[in-house]
Design a protein around this motif. Structure first.
Motif, PDB file in Angstrom:
ATOM      1  N   GLU A  72      -1.432  80.657 -55.119  1.00  0.00           N
ATOM      2  CA  GLU A  72      -0.253  80.445 -54.293  1.00  0.00           C
ATOM      3  C   GLU A  72       0.207  81.657 -53.484  1.00  0.00           C
ATOM      4  O   GLU A  72       1.142  81.571 -52.701  1.00  0.00           O
ATOM      5  CB  GLU A  72       0.915  79.956 -55.165  1.00  0.00           C
ATOM      6  CG  GLU A  72       0.780  78.494 -55.520  1.00  0.00           C
ATOM      7  CD  GLU A  72       1.898  77.992 -56.402  1.00  0.00           C
ATOM      8  OE1 GLU A  72       2.227  76.793 -56.285  1.00  0.00           O
ATOM      9  OE2 GLU A  72       2.449  78.767 -57.196  1.00  0.00           O
ATOM     10  N   SER A  77       9.314  75.677 -57.530  1.00  0.00           N
ATOM     11  CA  SER A  77       8.086  76.457 -57.404  1.00  0.00           C
ATOM     12  C   SER A  77       8.478  77.749 -56.685  1.00  0.00           C
ATOM     13  O   SER A  77       9.192  77.716 -55.688  1.00  0.00           O
ATOM     14  CB  SER A  77       7.094  75.652 -56.568  1.00  0.00           C
ATOM     15  OG  SER A  77       6.346  76.512 -55.744  1.00  0.00           O
ATOM     16  N   SER A  82       6.650  79.607 -54.965  1.00  0.00           N
ATOM     17  CA  SER A  82       5.749  79.893 -53.859  1.00  0.00           C
ATOM     18  C   SER A  82       6.457  79.913 -52.500  1.00  0.00           C
ATOM     19  O   SER A  82       7.262  79.039 -52.180  1.00  0.00           O
ATOM     20  CB  SER A  82       4.638  78.848 -53.835  1.00  0.00           C
ATOM     21  OG  SER A  82       3.902  78.979 -52.653  1.00  0.00           O
ATOM     22  N   THR A 108       5.229  79.192 -49.732  1.00  0.00           N
ATOM     23  CA  THR A 108       4.877  78.036 -48.904  1.00  0.00           C
ATOM     24  C   THR A 108       5.804  76.849 -49.162  1.00  0.00           C
ATOM     25  O   THR A 108       5.874  75.931 -48.368  1.00  0.00           O
ATOM     26  CB  THR A 108       3.423  77.591 -49.163  1.00  0.00           C
ATOM     27  OG1 THR A 108       3.273  77.446 -50.585  1.00  0.00           O
ATOM     28  CG2 THR A 108       2.436  78.617 -48.655  1.00  0.00           C
ATOM     29  N   ASP A 109       6.507  76.867 -50.299  1.00  0.00           N
ATOM     30  CA  ASP A 109       7.415  75.760 -50.614  1.00  0.00           C
ATOM     31  C   ASP A 109       8.846  76.057 -50.178  1.00  0.00           C
ATOM     32  O   ASP A 109       9.748  75.256 -50.403  1.00  0.00           O
ATOM     33  CB  ASP A 109       7.391  75.482 -52.127  1.00  0.00           C
ATOM     34  CG  ASP A 109       6.084  74.847 -52.567  1.00  0.00           C
ATOM     35  OD1 ASP A 109       5.529  74.055 -51.781  1.00  0.00           O
ATOM     36  OD2 ASP A 109       5.618  75.154 -53.678  1.00  0.00           O
TER      37      ASP A 109
END
Ligand code: ADP
Ligand code: MG
Length: 470
Positions: free
Chosen positions: A46, A420, A422, A424-425
């Protein structure tokens, strides 16, 4: 469907809904919905994390350069306050202690409870609720603690039987024995169970905790479980006892929701299975999950798009004057329930690259979560006061309809927001934070104990009084 894109500032100058500190707006007998935040560990693939826990109740999130928020100029980190923030290294047992144990305790004391796991797909909802064989989640631990606590006072199987309208009938022990005899063939052998069950006794380390306070030695108890899947506007009974046609599987039939005489909502015609141990309950859960997989396949959808509701009901009845059997009087029953809800992924469809059927269905599935959100907002606005009281649109979705009474003061409500870490989230996570903040401003009446008093002498369970009785 409403899109919040462009309407709501994302991230930005830490300007957000004012979170009322816990207890500050506390009115008599009302508590805020308890919202916990669990951050799962970052996975190797991730890349970067966008969050840090700045206090045990505060999470800081930084918009990564790749996020929509950053690109639209919102570059400052935001902070979000919860009852507690649980970090990635906290064990399942710690999470149960914090969130699950109080609910189990209340259940044993005759009060209702509701726990939601909310978050995007892959954020740890199922891990938190059900867990894995070597890391059991809240659900198996609740069952363990219930059975540990009622070990001495569990009623024989079939003394209590569902009456079809969300209540129970009481039978004598000899009637119960007849029923046990009739059902003797249905028992799963331990070997079969071990082979089938991911959560077999060999792998699972049972939770040893026990509730002592509020467990009445002069009563007998029984545990019932049900398992329902909510998908779009349908409610499916995952424990229905009709054989699944594996060649041409048909989609399951939807059930209606009804209100019982105590104003509790229930799935009409839904199956409730009496279980005597956590392992038995797990057999039931697994049977349900098998059905769920078949159902999801026949409807061409993914399980992350539906909500699953596992409910534990605890029935208790006082012993008679001699302490030998329960009093066969329905009006003396105490029924409490705990619903554990693993919600559908909260991500919006734009991100999941769905096409055709999947997209249409994804739009619908979010409708349940949208209504949940609207209900929370309406409840909060009504409670803040100032304006006209608006009707809370519980009936607009099966999910909120089923739980409407909790928000009207029938029980304690808690939520675990799974996130999450991450980068990207990020854009999705910010939406989750906003929902969580609204939710924890909602005040819910403190659940009342529903236990009936019978006015018989305590200590009857020892049977000593039988010597004195005529
Ligand atoms: P969701 O139900 O929200 O889609 P899952 O519970 O299936 O997400 O979790 C996604 C993955 O992350 C799983 O492989 C799970 O094992 C792992 N995971 C989630 N939370 C944790 C945690 N707290 N600790 C370790 N692994 C976790
Ligand atoms: Mg899941």
């Amino acid at each position: 469907m409403k899109s919040s894109k462009g309407k709501v500032p994302v991230g930005g100058k830490a300007k957000r809904v004012t979170v009322v500190p816990h207890g500050a707006r506390k009115q008599k007998e009302k508590d805020p919905v308890e919202v916990f935040c669990r951050v799962r560990p970052l996975k190797e693939e991730e890349g970067e994390s966008c969050m840090s826990i700045v206090r045990d109740n505060r999470l800081q999130i930084e918009p990564p350069e790749s996020s929509l928020a950053f690109k639209s100029g919102q570059k400052n980190p935001t902070q979000h306050t919860f009852k507690r923030v649980i970090n990635g290294t906290s064990s399942q047992s710690t999470v149960y202690d914090m969130v699950g144990f109080p609910l189990t305790e209340q259940l044993l004391q005759g009060k209702h409870g509701l726990l939601f796991a909310y978050g995007i797909t892959n954020s740890g909802k199922t891990y938190t609720m059900t867990g894995e064989p070597d890391a059991p989640g809240i659900l198996p631990r609740c069952l363990d603690v219930i059975f540990n606590s009622i070990a001495e006072v569990q009623a024989p199987k079939f003394v209590f039987r569902p009456d079809g309208s969300n209540g129970f009938n009481i039978f004598s022990e000899s009637d119960a024995r007849v029923e046990q005899y009739r059902n003797r063939g249905k028992k799963v052998s331990p070997r079969m169970r071990a082979a089938e069950s991911e959560f077999s006794e060999m792998l699972r380390v049972p939770d040893q905790r026990k509730v002592t306070e509020g467990v009445d030695e002069d009563s007998q108890y029984a545990v019932f479980v049900s398992y329902v899947e909510i998908y779009n506007n349908y409610a499916f009974d995952l424990l229905e006892d009709t054989p699944v046609d594996s060649i041409v599987p048909k989609p399951p039939k939807s059930k209606n929701l009804r209100e019982d005489t105590n104003h509790n909502m229930y799935v009409s015609g839904g199956t409730e299975v009496e279980v005597k141990s956590t392992e038995e309950a797990f057999d039931v859960l697994q049977r349900g999950q098998k059905r769920r997989r078949v159902a999801m396949t026949t409807m061409n959808t993914e399980s992350s798009r539906s909500h699953s509701v596992f409910t534990i009901r605890l029935v208790q009845a006082p012993l008679n004057h001699s302490g030998e059997a329960v009093i066969e009087d329905k009006s003396l029953l105490t029924i409490s329930q705990l619903s554990l809800v693993d919600l559908a992924g909260s991500e919006r469809t734009t991100r999941t690259h769905c096409t055709g059927d999947r997209l249409r269905e994804a739009n619908n599935i979010n409708a349940n979560l949208m209504v949940l959100r609207t209900c929370m907002e309406t409840l909060r606005d009504n409670q803040v006061g100032g304006g006209a009281t608006r009707i809370v649109p519980y009936r607009d979705s099966k999910l909120t309809h089923l739980f409407k009474n909790y928000f009207d003061g029938q029980g304690r409500v808690a939520m675990i927001v799974c996130v999450s870490p991450s980068s990207t989230d990020y854009d999705e996570t910010i939406h989750v934070m906003r929902f969580a903040e609204v939710t924890q401003e909602v005040m819910v009446s403190r659940p009342q104990e529903v236990k009936k008093q019978v006015g018989l002498a305590p200590g009857r369970h020892r049977g000593e009084l039988s010597l004195l009785s005529p």
